[in-house]
Design an enzyme around this catalytic site. Structure first.
Site, short mmCIF file in Angstrom:
data_model
loop_
_atom_site.label_atom_id
_atom_site.label_comp_id
_atom_site.label_asym_id
_atom_site.label_seq_id
_atom_site.Cartn_x
_atom_site.Cartn_y
_atom_site.Cartn_z
N LYS A 49 0.80 -1.22 0.00
CA LYS A 49 0.00 0.00 0.00
C LYS A 49 0.84 1.27 0.00
CE LYS A 49 -4.40 -1.49 0.39
NZ LYS A 49 -5.50 -1.04 -0.48
N SER A 298 1.36 -9.76 -0.76
CA SER A 298 1.00 -8.35 -0.66
C SER A 298 1.34 -7.69 0.67
CB SER A 298 -0.50 -8.18 -0.95
OG SER A 298 -1.27 -8.98 -0.07
#
Length: 313
Positions: A49, A298
């Site tokens: 992110k 991720s």
């Protein structure tokens, strides 16, 4: 739609802040399906992110940016926005669901952000109220071209490091990550197939693909999965990208997710949160065609107690 030029511009914008993560060969993988891991858990805040947050905030006009930022997130986007805001020296207000793991809440606060906890399904409403009160700029977790382009820099790096890639497995929730990676891979490696992966207990994207349009699952249904970072749903913007760039969506069970977390820890010596391990779970199902495969890990922000329980089986 986000283009490869947008993604290249994002790569230039974030290069001083985001780690260019390597492709790690999984030497224990199946011989006819060689596997590489893209370890975004190695980013400064432990998840991908950071790429979208720095691109979105860095692309703001300075006169606007100084007003500060507001964001809503179950954890990793909150940490990324808080970290980026601290680097730019601007105030940040983060709205997080009350059920967010304490590890992620405290990590967000450590960057100096103001955290506002809210009830399930109330993030957007509370964020709008805080934005009105503070005058800050909203930095959404996925529903913005700058966020998509920032996350797409992962696909750009995969294409540069393994131009012969044949399969790319990407976690999908709100869809910003898969949208950006899909746009980059299809532009640079058109022969490659890109698959989104999500939990069976939050499989709204898979159902939407089958029906040909977005579908809504209740927050109560989506909150059942252990993969707390995959409980969002695509927006109209990201779903349009997913329809254009994904070759399919694979769903994985809770037990498969847990097994993938264990496998990454034991075999790759990488700590993954459940959301970060779904791509490996999909690889283990064997549904993708043979060929050179990259899985995107991720994020690695998992509560130590939860990790201990998963490793213990």
């Amino acid at each position: 739609m986000v283009t490869i030029d947008d993604i290249r511009a994002a790569a230039m914008r974030i290069r001083a802040f985001a780690v260019r993560t390597p492709l790690l060969p999984a030497l224990w993988a199946e011989r006819d399906r060689p596997l590489w891991i893209k370890p975004e858990n190695l980013q400064p805040i432990g998840a991908f992110k950071v790429r979208g947050a720095f691109n979105a905030i860095g692309n703001l006009d300075e006169s606007v940016r100084t007003r500060g930022v507001v964001a809503y997130s179950s954890g990793n986007h909150a940490q990324a926005v808080a970290y980026a805001a601290a680097v730019y020296g601007i105030p940040a207000h983060l709205i997080m669901p009350a059920e967010t793991p304490a590890l992620k809440v405290e990590a967000t606060r450590r960057h100096g952000a103001e955290v506002v906890l809210c009830g399930a399904g109330e993030r957007e409403r509370v964020a709008a109220e805080v934005q009105k009160e503070t005058g800050g700029v909203l930095v959404p977790p996925f529903d913005h071209p700058d966020i998509i382009a920032g996350q797409g820099t992962i696909g750009l790096e995969i294409a540069e490091d393994l131009p012969s890639v044949e399969n790319v497995l990407v976690p999908v929730s709100g869809g910003g990550l898969a949208s950006g990676i899909g746009a980059a891979i299809k532009a640079l490696c058109p022969q490659a197939r890109v698959f989104g992966v999500e939990p069976e207990l939050a499989a709204d994207t898979a159902e939407g693909f089958a029906r040909g349009h977005r579908v809504d699952w209740s927050i109560e249904d989506r909150n059942r999965t252990i993969a707390d970072g995959l409980r969002s749903q695509p927006s109209e913007l990201t779903f349009a990208h997913l329809q254009k760039f994904l070759d399919g969506v694979i769903t994985v069970s809770e037990s498969e997710i847990r097994s993938a977390v264990r496998e990454l820890a034991v075999q790759a010596h990488l700590i993954s949160e459940p959301s970060g391990a779904v791509a490996l779970a999909a690889y283990r199902q064997g549904q993708t065609p043979p060929g050179r495969t990259v899985m995107v890990l991720s994020g690695g922000n998992i509560d130590p107690t939860a990790l201990s329980d998963i490793l213990a089986g």
